[in-house]
Motif scaffolding. Structure first.
Motif, PDB file in Angstrom:
ATOM      1  N   SER A 211      71.663  53.468  47.255  1.00 44.94           N
ATOM      2  CA  SER A 211      73.028  53.880  47.595  1.00 44.94           C
ATOM      3  C   SER A 211      73.457  53.517  49.026  1.00 44.94           C
ATOM      4  O   SER A 211      74.581  53.803  49.412  1.00 44.94           O
ATOM      5  CB  SER A 211      73.179  55.388  47.386  1.00 44.94           C
ATOM      6  N   TYR A 212      72.587  52.889  49.803  1.00 45.65           N
ATOM      7  CA  TYR A 212      72.967  52.506  51.164  1.00 45.65           C
ATOM      8  C   TYR A 212      71.993  51.462  51.707  1.00 45.65           C
ATOM      9  O   TYR A 212      70.919  51.253  51.167  1.00 45.65           O
ATOM     10  CB  TYR A 212      72.981  53.732  52.100  1.00 45.65           C
ATOM     11  N   PHE A 213      72.425  50.802  52.780  1.00 43.18           N
ATOM     12  CA  PHE A 213      71.511  49.966  53.559  1.00 43.18           C
ATOM     13  C   PHE A 213      71.438  50.593  54.938  1.00 43.18           C
ATOM     14  O   PHE A 213      72.331  51.358  55.336  1.00 43.18           O
ATOM     15  CB  PHE A 213      71.972  48.510  53.621  1.00 43.18           C
ATOM     16  N   GLY A 214      70.368  50.309  55.644  1.00 44.02           N
ATOM     17  CA  GLY A 214      70.241  50.999  56.915  1.00 44.02           C
ATOM     18  C   GLY A 214      69.327  50.330  57.908  1.00 44.02           C
ATOM     19  O   GLY A 214      68.622  49.371  57.615  1.00 44.02           O
ATOM     20  N   ILE A 215      69.384  50.899  59.085  1.00 41.04           N
ATOM     21  CA  ILE A 215      68.533  50.503  60.193  1.00 41.04           C
ATOM     22  C   ILE A 215      67.874  51.776  60.704  1.00 41.04           C
ATOM     23  O   ILE A 215      68.501  52.838  60.710  1.00 41.04           O
ATOM     24  CB  ILE A 215      69.372  49.813  61.301  1.00 41.04           C
TER      25      ILE A 215
ATOM     26  N   LYS B  47      70.827  39.248  62.101  1.00 38.07           N
ATOM     27  CA  LYS B  47      71.352  38.343  63.134  1.00 38.07           C
ATOM     28  C   LYS B  47      71.591  39.088  64.443  1.00 38.07           C
ATOM     29  O   LYS B  47      71.233  38.618  65.523  1.00 38.07           O
ATOM     30  CB  LYS B  47      72.674  37.711  62.663  1.00 38.07           C
ATOM     31  N   LEU B  48      72.189  40.255  64.325  1.00 39.16           N
ATOM     32  CA  LEU B  48      72.466  41.069  65.512  1.00 39.16           C
ATOM     33  C   LEU B  48      71.165  41.443  66.231  1.00 39.16           C
ATOM     34  O   LEU B  48      71.047  41.279  67.449  1.00 39.16           O
ATOM     35  CB  LEU B  48      73.214  42.347  65.105  1.00 39.16           C
TER      36      LEU B  48
ATOM     37  N   LEU C  20      78.946  46.439  64.611  1.00 38.78           N
ATOM     38  CA  LEU C  20      77.832  45.699  65.200  1.00 38.78           C
ATOM     39  C   LEU C  20      77.758  45.848  66.717  1.00 38.78           C
ATOM     40  O   LEU C  20      76.667  45.878  67.289  1.00 38.78           O
ATOM     41  CB  LEU C  20      77.901  44.223  64.795  1.00 38.78           C
ATOM     42  N   ASP C  21      78.916  45.960  67.381  1.00 41.31           N
ATOM     43  CA  ASP C  21      78.899  46.143  68.838  1.00 41.31           C
ATOM     44  C   ASP C  21      78.269  47.475  69.215  1.00 41.31           C
ATOM     45  O   ASP C  21      77.495  47.563  70.175  1.00 41.31           O
ATOM     46  CB  ASP C  21      80.319  46.054  69.407  1.00 41.31           C
TER      47      ASP C  21
ATOM     48  N   LEU D 133      69.781  47.998  72.310  1.00 42.45           N
ATOM     49  CA  LEU D 133      69.462  47.710  73.712  1.00 42.45           C
ATOM     50  C   LEU D 133      68.911  48.954  74.416  1.00 42.45           C
ATOM     51  O   LEU D 133      67.978  48.859  75.216  1.00 42.45           O
ATOM     52  CB  LEU D 133      70.702  47.167  74.444  1.00 42.45           C
ATOM     53  N   GLU D 134      69.471  50.121  74.104  1.00 47.20           N
ATOM     54  CA  GLU D 134      68.942  51.364  74.686  1.00 47.20           C
ATOM     55  C   GLU D 134      67.511  51.610  74.210  1.00 47.20           C
ATOM     56  O   GLU D 134      66.643  52.025  74.989  1.00 47.20           O
ATOM     57  CB  GLU D 134      69.830  52.554  74.330  1.00 47.20           C
TER      58      GLU D 134
END
Length: 197
Positions: free
Chosen positions: A59-63, A26-27, A102-103, A110-111
């Motif tokens: 063991s994790y979720f990520g971006i 969503k973000l 999330l902020d 954006l960067e």
């Protein structure tokens, strides 16, 4: 790797990190990035260039940021998963949604978009020579028709095949990989064609 028809299918199939990945999705979509399905998972693009991807692991979720090496990282969230191998890609890993501010993540996204617009990126070296490993050359010596088929492949496909053989540590692995790729070369199919978007 499971094959999905859409990003929605990918998210519905997630067992462990579904809610967390939905929030990141969503973000990311709210920033204007376009959602595409590549390599079996969602990838978010800007002006046709890959910006970020999402996934859940044991063991994790990520971006991950495809050109994350250029991000400022004031919060020290980015990691290089394979030091010495990975040049541009950087990951953020989380075990709870509370960890994933999330902020803050939005500022990184954006960067990354701004960097893409400025053309800041590590470019793949398309002129790097393709070095055919001795094991594959031996097969070509015995089968000139196979060599002709190989020569007709795109450079990307040739490079994937040569690196696939070269990266095998054991002789038995090299042999089994050769057996796997010979029919693919004859058909003109690349090693990773099915993952290309």
């Amino acid at each position: 790797m499971e094959s999905f028809k859409s990003s929605d299918d990918f998210y519905r199939a997630q067992q462990q990190w579904r809610d967390e990945l939905y929030e990141l999705r969503k973000l990311i979509v709210s920033t204007g990035l376009k959602e595409e399905l590549k390599w079996g998972g969602p990838v978010y693009t800007h002006n046709g260039k890959n910006i970020v991807g999402l996934a859940g692991f044991k063991s994790y979720f990520g971006i991950w940021f495809y050109q994350g090496v250029f991000l400022k990282d004031p919060h020290h969230l980015l990691i290089n998963a394979q030091n010495g191998t990975t040049k541009a890609l950087r990951q953020m890993r989380f075990t709870t949604l509370e960890e994933a501010n999330l902020d803050i993540i939005r500022t990184y996204v954006l960067e990354a978009m701004s960097n893409q617009e400025k053309g800041i990126a590590i470019k793949a070296d398309r002129n790097k020579p393709i070095i055919v490993p001795q094991e594959l050359n031996s097969v070509f010596d015995k089968n000139p028709e196979l060599k002709e088929c190989f020569d007709q492949l795109k450079k990307t496909q040739q490079r994937e095949f040569t690196e696939y053989i070269e990266s095998a540590k054991q002789e038995t692995t090299k042999k089994s990989r050769l057996e796997k790729i010979i029919p693919m070369i004859i058909k003109g199919v690349g090693l990773h064609d099915k993952y290309r978007g």
